[in-house]
Motif scaffolding. Structure first.
Motif, PDB file in Angstrom:
ATOM      1  N   PHE A 187       0.845  -1.187   0.000  1.00 55.24           N
ATOM      2  CA  PHE A 187       0.000   0.000   0.000  1.00 55.24           C
ATOM      3  C   PHE A 187       0.882   1.239   0.000  1.00 55.24           C
ATOM      4  CE2 PHE A 187       1.049  -0.623   4.427  1.00 55.24           C
ATOM      5  CZ  PHE A 187       1.193   0.656   4.931  1.00 55.24           C
ATOM      6  N   LEU A 188       0.263   2.358  -0.287  1.00 55.82           N
ATOM      7  CA  LEU A 188       0.948   3.647  -0.273  1.00 55.82           C
ATOM      8  C   LEU A 188      -0.035   4.697   0.222  1.00 55.82           C
ATOM      9  CD1 LEU A 188       3.547   5.230  -1.008  1.00 55.82           C
ATOM     10  CD2 LEU A 188       2.524   5.630  -3.259  1.00 55.82           C
ATOM     11  N   GLN A 189       0.367   5.435   1.264  1.00 52.76           N
ATOM     12  CA  GLN A 189      -0.494   6.486   1.796  1.00 52.76           C
ATOM     13  C   GLN A 189      -0.018   7.820   1.246  1.00 52.76           C
ATOM     14  OE1 GLN A 189      -0.572   6.810   6.084  1.00 52.76           O
ATOM     15  NE2 GLN A 189      -2.643   7.695   6.101  1.00 52.76           N
ATOM     16  N   THR A 190      -0.869   8.493   0.487  1.00 50.85           N
ATOM     17  CA  THR A 190      -0.506   9.743  -0.172  1.00 50.85           C
ATOM     18  C   THR A 190      -1.512  10.821   0.184  1.00 50.85           C
ATOM     19  OG1 THR A 190      -1.846   9.454  -2.173  1.00 50.85           O
ATOM     20  CG2 THR A 190       0.300   8.320  -2.115  1.00 50.85           C
ATOM     21  N   ALA A 191      -1.286  12.010  -0.354  1.00 51.47           N
ATOM     22  CA  ALA A 191      -2.227  13.107  -0.145  1.00 51.47           C
ATOM     23  C   ALA A 191      -3.565  12.842  -0.822  1.00 51.47           C
ATOM     24  CB  ALA A 191      -1.632  14.409  -0.658  1.00 51.47           C
ATOM     25  N   ILE A 198      -4.257   0.888  -2.130  1.00 46.38           N
ATOM     26  CA  ILE A 198      -4.017  -0.517  -1.809  1.00 46.38           C
ATOM     27  C   ILE A 198      -3.851  -1.300  -3.099  1.00 46.38           C
ATOM     28  CG2 ILE A 198      -4.924  -2.568  -0.638  1.00 46.38           C
ATOM     29  CD1 ILE A 198      -6.727  -0.692   1.003  1.00 46.38           C
ATOM     30  N   ASN A 199      -2.762  -2.060  -3.185  1.00 49.14           N
ATOM     31  CA  ASN A 199      -2.567  -2.956  -4.324  1.00 49.14           C
ATOM     32  C   ASN A 199      -3.451  -4.192  -4.130  1.00 49.14           C
ATOM     33  OD1 ASN A 199      -0.689  -1.248  -5.398  1.00 49.14           O
ATOM     34  ND2 ASN A 199       1.079  -2.398  -4.671  1.00 49.14           N
ATOM     35  N   ILE A 200      -4.250  -4.503  -5.114  1.00 49.98           N
ATOM     36  CA  ILE A 200      -5.236  -5.570  -5.002  1.00 49.98           C
ATOM     37  C   ILE A 200      -4.667  -6.882  -5.547  1.00 49.98           C
ATOM     38  CG2 ILE A 200      -7.551  -6.320  -5.641  1.00 49.98           C
ATOM     39  CD1 ILE A 200      -7.439  -3.856  -3.800  1.00 49.98           C
ATOM     40  N   PRO A 201      -4.655  -7.931  -4.744  1.00 47.12           N
ATOM     41  CA  PRO A 201      -4.207  -9.237  -5.250  1.00 47.12           C
ATOM     42  C   PRO A 201      -5.069  -9.702  -6.420  1.00 47.12           C
ATOM     43  CG  PRO A 201      -4.431  -9.256  -2.857  1.00 47.12           C
ATOM     44  CD  PRO A 201      -5.035  -7.975  -3.330  1.00 47.12           C
ATOM     45  N   ASP A 202      -4.469 -10.478  -7.295  1.00 46.84           N
ATOM     46  CA  ASP A 202      -5.176 -10.925  -8.500  1.00 46.84           C
ATOM     47  C   ASP A 202      -6.477 -11.644  -8.168  1.00 46.84           C
ATOM     48  OD1 ASP A 202      -3.173  -9.874 -10.045  1.00 46.84           O
ATOM     49  OD2 ASP A 202      -2.132 -11.784 -10.363  1.00 46.84           O
TER      50      ASP A 202
END
Length: 553
Positions: A525-529, A534-538
């Motif tokens: 995941f990456l928390q941004t402005a 969230i990267n979703i599994p296949d």
């Protein structure tokens, strides 16, 4: 000798008294019916002020999901809800169906439909096992409907399922099966309205071969000689020896009648007390944890205090049994004071905000009573809709009560089973994001929130907003965990939760991990402005109702 033992002894002595056939022992039976049920005294009194001490028990707040068998003799024709009323409305679909299937309602009335109903394939243990696997933590059984037929034995209503129709204690069977599954047991009570709801049974056709011939809602005990119902008064079922309400018409002015407004014919004191006695018998015999009233506020309010007396008795009885209040009463269209006295029930709809007090929505896979036409056109709610409704309701401090229509023979069909099996699979994976949770600071985000439909009367706003997409997210919380549940089908390899950005007004902590419920495997995941990405599994792409567990550190 205790009163209950005395009554049993007396009933056992009927043959010796010259009453070998209980159906013909009306004089003796009516004498027993004059004895009121036992009441429990305690801190709750039959007043709104006293009932406003009520605190919703934590077990109900944790349970979140219940299943309801809205099942009775009106399921026998398999033609949908309110059959026992609509069959008496000339020209209606139910009337036409009834005439074709059974005959004219002057000759074959609803009492005769009851006689056709045998519940011959009913297996409550099998059904409750399925409902438990589908995630239900409590179960409701219909104790009576507006048709005034009780599904349990009691001396106050001769028209009950142990004497006619199935000749079984249906509530007793449901209660035993629910207990075996470790589920809380509830009953729904609707019979307070029979007095007005059945008024159509007094009518007669205005046209055709039967014009002017009264429907069987007009007959009484004297017409029963030589019939299967000989010795039991149909008026005890129909309750129709009274003038019609001035609001009575073919469309049925629901709110005016439900709230006993001007123009509605008011029942007698005997009617009020009979309803009270029947309901207390139900509560005393089966000790339900939940009682649902299909009424504005409480039954018969404001024209009688029977509902207040019933609620006070149930609360006091629960305290006596458990040492604390474990019972839940449900009512509709509540004012501010009444909201403190019970749990607000919304029919076929949802609140559009986080409610400060726990509430419940009740809805149905199809129609309230079984309708073969819905099965034939494959018209049930999908598992996806059920799950989305559950998540949306829970995010707003609510519970979901789902009716699964039961056929007249006591079974559910394979389409309904398939829906519940799919719900069970989802619950197996995601249940920790539902059970025992509480609302977060905001209920969620997404485009569907901007198109929420307002409530109408007791509810009726479900399905009127935008369909959910993967931008529609709902939040639940438990301990230090926050759950973000994506309602719609995930179409991309990333999901952005805008409310959890680095600039969030609601989530100030640093997010340390994102995982799937029940998994120790972290997701990227990456928390941004812009939000939490969230990267979703296949294996989740193309899925709906996906929950993500978010932790801070």
């Amino acid at each position: 000798m205790k009163r209950r033992t005395l009554i049993k002894t007396a009933v056992g002595a009927l043959p010796a008294l010259g009453f070998p056939n209980l159906l013909k022992a009306n004089t003796f039976w009516n004498g027993l019916a004059n004895t009121p049920p036992i009441t429990v005294k305690g801190p709750y009194k039959p007043s709104w002020e006293s009932l406003s001490q009520y605190q919703v028990p934590n077990w109900f707040r944790d349970a979140k999901f219940g299943i309801w068998a809205h099942w009775g003799p009106q399921c026998q024709p398999e033609f949908g809800d309110w059959y026992a009323r609509k069959m008496y409305i000339e020209g209606s679909d139910a009337y036409k169906y009834h005439v074709q299937k059974y005959g004219h309602p002057s000759r074959f009335g609803f009492k005769d439909v009851i006689n056709e109903w045998k519940a011959e394939n009913w297996n409550p243990d099998d059904l409750l096992n399925l409902y438990k696997r589908a995630g239900a933590e409590y179960f409701f059984a219909l104790a009576n409907h507006h048709d005034n037929f009780d599904l349990f034995p009691n001396k106050y209503q001769s028209w009950n399922s142990t004497r006619f129709g199935p000749k079984k204690d249906l509530i007793g069977g449901w209660a035993k099966a629910a207990k075996a599954q470790g589920m809380r047991f509830g009953v729904s009570v609707h019979a307070s309205h029979a007095h007005t709801w059945y008024e159509a049974a007094q009518h007669a056709d205005k046209t055709g071969a039967y014009a002017g011939v009264p429907y069987d809602g007009n007959i009484d005990l004297s017409a029963g000689a030589g019939t299967w119902w000989e010795g039991t008064d149909p008026q005890e079922l129909y309750a129709q020896k009274h003038p019609l309400s001035t609001t009575e018409n073919t469309t049925y002015s629901v709110i005016k009648v439900w709230e006993w407004q001007k123009g509605v014919n008011l029942p007698s004191k005997a009617y009020f007390e009979k309803f009270y006695n029947r309901t207390l018998t139900l509560i005393n015999k089966y000790e339900p944890d939940l009682v649902y009233f299909d009424d504005t506020a409480l039954p018969l309010w404001p024209v009688n205090d029977a509902g207040l007396r019933i609620a006070a008795h149930l609360y006091n009885k629960s305290i006596k049994k458990h040492g604390q209040l474990e019972a839940v009463v449900f009512g509709k269209i509540l004012n501010e004071q009444q909201l403190k006295c019970m749990v607000w029930d919304i029919e076929r709809g949802q609140s559009n905000r986080i409610e400060s007090l726990p509430w419940q929505t009740d809805t149905c896979l199809g129609d309230w009573h079984y309708d073969r036409r819905i099965y034939d056109k494959k018209g049930y709610k999908t598992a996806k809709t059920v799950i989305q409704t559950l998540v949306d309701v829970v995010s707003k401090n609510g519970n979901l009560l789902l009716n699964v229509p039961v056929r007249g023979d006591g079974t559910i069909d394979e389409q309904e089973r398939a829906v519940l099996e799919e719900v069970a699979l989802w619950m197996d994976i995601n249940k920790e994001s539902i059970y025992g949770t509480r609302p977060w600071k905001i209920l969620g985000e997404g485009p569907a929130l901007t198109s929420s439909a307002p409530l109408t009367a007791q509810g009726f706003n479900e399905g009127k907003g935008k369909p959910f997409t993967d931008e529609d997210i709902r939040f639940t919380a438990k301990g230090n965990a926050l759950y973000a549940i994506v309602l719609g089908t995930i179409s991309k390899n990333k999901v952005t939760v805008k409310s959890l950005s680095t600039q969030s007004l609601y989530y100030k902590e640093r997010i340390s991990s994102v995982a799937l419920p029940g998994s120790n495997q972290p997701l990227n995941f990456l928390q941004t402005a812009d939000g939490l990405i969230i990267n979703i599994p296949d294996h989740l792409q193309g899925k709906y109702g996906c929950a993500f567990k978010i932790a801070n550190g």
